[in-house]
Design a protein around this motif. Sequence first.
Motif, mmCIF file in Angstrom:
data_model
loop_
_atom_site.group_PDB
_atom_site.id
_atom_site.type_symbol
_atom_site.label_atom_id
_atom_site.label_comp_id
_atom_site.label_asym_id
_atom_site.label_seq_id
_atom_site.Cartn_x
_atom_site.Cartn_y
_atom_site.Cartn_z
ATOM 1 N N LEU A 177 49.281 41.743 11.667
ATOM 2 C CA LEU A 177 49.962 42.328 12.638
ATOM 3 C C LEU A 177 50.602 41.021 13.683
ATOM 4 O O LEU A 177 49.851 40.397 14.046
ATOM 5 C CB LEU A 177 49.169 42.975 13.666
ATOM 6 N N ASP A 178 51.929 41.290 13.971
ATOM 7 C CA ASP A 178 52.402 40.241 14.566
ATOM 8 C C ASP A 178 52.867 40.794 16.092
ATOM 9 O O ASP A 178 53.841 41.807 16.128
ATOM 10 C CB ASP A 178 53.816 39.702 14.111
ATOM 11 N N GLU A 179 52.262 40.457 17.000
ATOM 12 C CA GLU A 179 52.178 41.097 18.506
ATOM 13 C C GLU A 179 52.431 42.450 18.583
ATOM 14 O O GLU A 179 53.491 43.152 18.819
ATOM 15 C CB GLU A 179 53.596 40.381 18.895
ATOM 16 N N PRO A 180 51.430 43.099 18.054
ATOM 17 C CA PRO A 180 51.370 44.587 18.187
ATOM 18 C C PRO A 180 51.597 44.945 19.540
ATOM 19 O O PRO A 180 52.293 46.275 19.737
ATOM 20 C CB PRO A 180 50.173 44.911 17.606
ATOM 21 N N MET A 188 56.030 43.114 11.261
ATOM 22 C CA MET A 188 57.023 42.048 11.845
ATOM 23 C C MET A 188 57.212 42.023 13.202
ATOM 24 O O MET A 188 57.455 43.251 13.734
ATOM 25 C CB MET A 188 58.454 42.016 11.128
ATOM 26 N N GLU A 189 57.160 40.828 13.694
ATOM 27 C CA GLU A 189 57.651 40.716 15.080
ATOM 28 C C GLU A 189 58.919 41.298 15.506
ATOM 29 O O GLU A 189 59.807 41.211 14.683
ATOM 30 C CB GLU A 189 57.419 39.139 15.335
ATOM 31 N N GLY A 190 59.205 41.771 16.735
ATOM 32 C CA GLY A 190 60.365 42.376 17.122
ATOM 33 C C GLY A 190 60.830 43.695 16.439
ATOM 34 O O GLY A 190 62.081 43.869 16.122
ATOM 35 N N LYS A 220 52.781 31.269 15.377
ATOM 36 C CA LYS A 220 51.960 32.257 14.715
ATOM 37 C C LYS A 220 52.674 33.085 13.792
ATOM 38 O O LYS A 220 52.312 33.368 12.632
ATOM 39 C CB LYS A 220 51.354 33.047 15.890
ATOM 40 N N THR A 221 53.845 33.182 14.225
ATOM 41 C CA THR A 221 54.771 34.382 13.402
ATOM 42 C C THR A 221 54.943 33.510 11.933
ATOM 43 O O THR A 221 54.998 34.074 10.939
ATOM 44 C CB THR A 221 56.085 34.492 13.874
ATOM 45 N N THR A 222 55.082 32.237 12.050
ATOM 46 C CA THR A 222 55.506 31.642 10.758
ATOM 47 C C THR A 222 54.272 31.450 10.043
ATOM 48 O O THR A 222 54.254 31.648 8.722
ATOM 49 C CB THR A 222 55.719 29.940 11.270
HETATM 50 MG MG LIG Z 1 55.900 35.266 17.046
#
Ligand SMILES: [Mg+2]
Lengths: 309, 358, 415, 269, 253
Positions: free
Chosen positions: D170-173, D93-95, D46-48
Amino acid sequence: MGFFLETFIGGLMSGMLYGLVALGFVLIFKASGVFNFAQGAMVLFAALAMARFSEWIPKLLGLDNRFLANLLAFVGAMLVMIAVAWFIERLVLGKLVNQEGVTLLMATLGITYFLDGFGQTIFGSDIYKIDVGLPKEPMFLMESLFPGGVLINKEDLYAAVIAAALVIVLSLFFQYTGTGRALRAVADDHQAAQSIGIPLKRIWVIVWSVAGFVALVAGIIWGSKLGVQFSLSVLALKALPVVILGGLTSVPGAIIGGLLLGVGEKLSEVFVGPLVGGGIEIWFGYVLVLLVLLVRPQGLFGEKIIDRV
Amino acid sequence: MLYRENGQFKTSYRADQQIFPILQDRIVIAGLLVLAFVAVPLLADEYLLRAILIPFLILALAALGLNVLVGYCGQISLGTGAFMAVGAYAAYNLQVRIDGTPLLVSLLFGGLCATVAGMLFGIPSLRIKGLYLAVATLAAQFFFDWAFLRIKWFTNYAASGSVAVADLNVFGIPVVSPVQKYLFCLVVVVVCALLVKNLVRGHIGREWMAMRDMDVAAAVIGIRPIYAKLSAFAVSSFVVGVAGVMWGFVYLGSWEPSAFSIDRSFQLLFMIIIGGLGSVMGSFFGAAFIVVLPIALDRLLPVAGAAVGLAVDTATVSHVVLMIYGSLIVFFLVVEPHGLARLWSIGKDKLRLWPFPH
Amino acid sequence: KEQFIPMLSYRTGPFAPNGVPFANGYADYLKLVNVKGGMNGVKILVEECDTSYATDKGVECYERLKGKHGGASLVEPLSTGITFALTEKAPNDKIPIITTGYGRADSADGAVFKWNFPLLGTYWSAADMLVNYVGKKEGGVANLKGKKITLVYADHPYGKEPIPYLQEASKMHGFELTLLPVVLPGIEQKSTWLQIRQNRPDYLFLWGWGVMNSAAIKEAVATGYPREKMYGVWWAGAEPDVKDVGASAKGYNALTLQHGAEPNAKVIKDILEAVHGKGQGTGPKEEVGSVLYTRGVIAAMLGTEGIKRAQERYGKGKVMTGEQVRWGLENLALDQKKLDALGFAGVMRPVSTSCVDHRGDSWARIHTWDGSKWQFTSDWLQADDSVLKPMVKASADKYASEKKLTRRTPQDCQS
Amino acid sequence: MSTTTLLNVNGIEVIYNHVILVLKGVSLQVPEGKVVALLGGNGAGKTTTLRAVSNLLAGERGAVTKGSIELRGERIEALSTSEMVDRGVIQVMEGRHCFAHLTIEENLLTGAYTRKDGKAAVQQTLDKVYNYFPRLKTRRGSQAAYTSGGEQQMCAIGRALMANPKMVLLDEPSMGLAPQIVEEVFEIVKDLNTKERVTFLLAEQNTNIALRYADYGYILENGRIVMDGVAKDLRENEDVKEFYLGMGGGDRKSFRDAKSYKRRKRWLA
Amino acid sequence: MILDVRNISLAFGGVKALTDISFDVREHEVRAIIGPNGAGKSSMLNCINGVYAPQHGSISFRGRTFNHMNSRQVAEMGIARTFQNLALFKGMSVIDNIMTGRNLKMKSNIFQQALRIGAAEREEMQHREFVEHIIDFLEIQAWRKTPVGRLPYGLQKRVDLGRALAMEPQVLLLDEPMAGMNVEEKQDMCRFVLDVNEEFGTTIVLIEHDMGVVMDISDRVVVLDYGKKIGDGTPEEVRRNEDVISAYLGTSH
Ligand SMILES: [Mg+2]
Ligand SMILES: Nc1ncnc2c1ncn2[C@@H]1O[C@H](COP(=O)(O)OP(=O)(O)OP(=O)(O)O)[C@@H](O)[C@H]1O
Ligand SMILES: Nc1ncnc2c1ncn2[C@@H]1O[C@H](COP(=O)(O)OP(=O)(O)OP(=O)(O)O)[C@@H](O)[C@H]1O
Ligand SMILES: [Mg+2]
């Protein structure tokens, strides 16, 4: 007492000049998180360009006015430094976005070698002269107070004023403008900065150009003092403890660090050196910085090092 | 298809934890060792041995030592030159003061003195980190430079501050000819590399790496920063000290403090960055890159120039060498920011998949 | 059939401004010899290698070149640091090392340093001549008592060489010696000069190299120390040292290694005509005949004369081995007639060497910068060997004992 | 779908480090003004995918090797991230990735770097963000590194909103946020989506809530899209229910007696 | 009572992260800490294992009382933890990361390790075996040798847990171990946590925002809000607590 004062002031002046070189380091570090090993090479390169241009331009144009020649040479050298910045972004940094600090440091080493070779190829490796009209004669103060007075170099004094002006402008820029804030953001996290649309390319060209400008000013001042020659690049080493004492991320720190170190060095060399055979200033500065770091690990004015889980 | 580990099953953890778990690697390494120990002494000429292989081996050793500290433990050091110098001068003094000290004893003594110096200047690392720490080690660098230059006792009151050592031997076998020197260096380097490799794959090595990667977390799982950092300083400076002794005794024969100047420290740091931080192999790659490449360029360029009908003078050659060399550093970093060792392992990964692209 | 002479030079790095003219002079003279038909018909083959004045690079260059083209006949390391390193290697490789006016002072003792030839002068002889010269200025060395002499030196084997002699001399003559080291490349000398300003020495000796020299003179200007009281060694008395200081450096003195800038010498004219005239000059025409250029010419000449001397014994027109060249250098007999024939009339005085004396007579003059060029301001000076000899011997003996060498026997001297 | 396609990802492959193939031909469409959810387990890619869209792959030494990505019909693989932001596409971004040394407020303000509409407008958005996340307001003066995980997450989301984007990746909000705040975040998404027609592509593990707010969903497994459909339909799908909503057999199962065996997913068969 | 936290207060400059917090943890229970963002949950764990030094209060572990412990002591006593922001050793492989968890138990000295003979080698094998069990248990066999930096987020969380487990702790502090996981993965993770709790009798202190998880697997729950404790009790009690509902749970749960 007069001598002490003289040494003290001498130290301040030297320190100011170290600070000027250190400033270039701080700028780039603060704005991109890159510890720019090439700053020394940039000083040399800029000074070489300035020296040779001020020699070539009058010949080429048949100009006879030293001021005009210097001005044109300065503009020319600045253009060269902007070109250098552009190439560095294009060919080096742009391809190393988001890499670790050491990798970037190493890349700047590559740049150092390249600039050293390139500069000498096109500008030659002799000693060249920069004459921007800084006065060379000494000046004596308070002759009534101390026998022989207190000696100050006028040249150093001018240099110190220029350095101070630069620092003030740059500190204001970083603290109070949106671009300054963006630069600090880039230093913290390239990727996140990119993700919110900060154009790294443009920013880096700008920052390296500004650093090139600072290098040029430092190069002119040092060059007019010492002549322009390969050894100018080792000034970087002198600036190293300065940046670290002041804090890698602090513009005023570069100058205050420079002053402290200059004074510390000169006083130690002049008053302690003779007792132990001399030549101690070279390590004394570092030991001084070390002691300061033990109390403040981030340097005097650096941002606190964040370690948190 | 040659490079496959299919069908190589590990039946014990020991087998799995070998230095080279893949059979083909072991064959290649064995081949390399045979080459180094047998073929090179037979075939290489004096120039290759004296001017390239010996300094390459010794600097690779120093780089290895530095890699323990910087690459594995994450403590940036710019005092490597100083610790080499401590090793060299300590060994020299032992030789001068106790007649007939065996070379190996001097070697160990040099290493131990460097260890002490290294640990001493490592103490600030408990508080200071990163680039800031570089200053602590720079203090060591400049202090020792100064001390060996200024304190006459260290140089046995030599007028110019330059010292020299007499003919060397190990257990009565002379170490004089280039081949002898080369083999001596090779043995020392291989032994040290093996010991260091064992350390870094043992639990002390994991402590170092943990310290490097995340010191707070390391502390939480019970790693003592003092122990981890100082042991890294100790091991690193020991190896560096030994390399210093070899540099002075075996390579130069006569040296002054500038043989171990700040430039050397930087040079070694650059070796491990370009070679690969935290990789034993990387130290060797880096040393090869930094030692051999400029020389090779320097020699190739005039030939290449002549080939296209250009007579290039020495100065231009030197300048162009600098430029090409700088460009190559950047080029390799752009290709692989983690150094040549990583490039190598990616190459192997590709080979493993070959002929499929991924 | 060619005689191979390797050439270690430094055309890059911090010392390039000084290294380049020397290297050009060296190369041009060898070209001149070839143009004139070689050494009794033997042509010279030169290969250059850049050392950047760094010891390890120098050693690599030496190793690279020493075995090429039938073997190097001699080597001129052109750096005291490299000299020290090569001193350990020469006996094995059987290649004589010529160090004209540099290198280790004690290597003048040929009985211990069989392969070293610090021809024309060492730093001890230089220091000796300077002390005697300023002594004479005071009306006799005895008047140096109580005077202050400061040595500003490069913190490097090169700069430290004169110290033992000066310490000895200060004991002998009763002057007060202050030692001020400068870390190379020597661009930052403020504290040094602050001390000088406070100390106000009567004389100042400068043992610098490269940019350190001009920086020192500039600091002297900035602190108001009279240039007239400054005396540089012969490596601190060339054009690059004063050029960009210009008029402010007026009055600055330096010892010469016999010669100064010699644009009018016959050999220089020959080079201009036979080498530069044919478009084969190594560097720019303007620098031909400058101080360091001329020194390069002399250094090259001493080498070729050593080879020619060897040919006299081992066969004219033959290529000499390093060992044979060593004999030639050890039995050098350059008299005035030969010098004149070579075109060195007025540039230098005769030299002759022997088994125990690898230096030959040490002569020098003082020249002074008049704001635009160097001008001789003294008569010929000669080193006082009665003082130097015992010091050299003692130092050489110490070296021999450390290295477990024995002094050469008279029989060995015949070889 | 009646609306125009804003983003069209067409069979992309992504390789990291020249050797690690992560996406194996992913295609998806995001219609203008919709909320599209990208679901899938850890390491699905997903992130990719999001990085490929916003062109942040280079910094991770990844590259799109096949396929194409189009934004409003324009090929965008060659654009830089900042050019994407200029086109109104911004990624969270995630993280978290807050600027550690900058204060929360400075972090938010850097988010407005690309805005040209003047200080007042920026200030207005800032107020809006503070309004969404009152917690940030109380911590506005502290350096981001010293705020709690959740506060940093809010900061990262707020920072992206400061750019006034047209489309947000949105990455893992929801990661690390307290339940009400999660609800809050999705309310914001809905709010912006309906009021300002901002398009969202969100990668989310919290399938439950993601599918409640999304219009359309894609399920990514092992670098491939294995299922897609209108959010409502997906919610009713048996597999999705079991694996992503934890409601095997209809009811939500207690975590305490979650199965300790693995059933093969049907689409992997 | 294995762990007893008494009157802990912690402030950073003006920010009061914790004010006068007391709670206890019983042997063998799963104790959850919940609360809104920035409530001080992570700070609480940091106090327990010695990363932060609280200004007031004390912590007792099995009856021994400390004002401030250093991390090493805490580790030696058998308290392990995982981190909210993944504090893995990025450059090391999965195996090495977990092996560092065994460090406290490895005794061979530096010389033995350099030579890698006898004790050092045996020890290494022994612990490797233990670590392999953990790897099997967490089902991350396939990634054994991958550098953790390259793993997807969820797997990194598992490795983090693995590293803590390798210490064979008596108390395991988990800081949001299930953030960024989907339901299936959360189920797995709960399984792991409960297994550890049941099989090895490890006491668990858990911070988690997923109320489903908290209510299902914890025995007792502490609720923090703005550094203050606003609730403490069984999941059922907490769920009904008015303060907790208004501060944290909201009405939808
Ligand atoms: Mg991810
Ligand atoms: N920088 C990288 N270098 C190499 N491999 C990577 C990198 N980043 C991600 N990967 C690999 O790509 C795959 C997909 O990762 P990605 O981060 O896209 O997954 P994800 O779906 O976002 O997972 P999660 O829900 O855990 O965040 C993983 O197997 C991971 O190991
Ligand atoms: N080292 C520190 N310096 C300054 N403030 C801190 C520090 N650590 C935590 N804080 C502050 O203390 C408060 C509590 O933080 P903590 O990380 O414990 O919250 P949390 O309950 O874990 O929240 P979350 O659920 O978001 O992770 C926060 O407001 C945070 O900003
Ligand atoms: Mg937290």
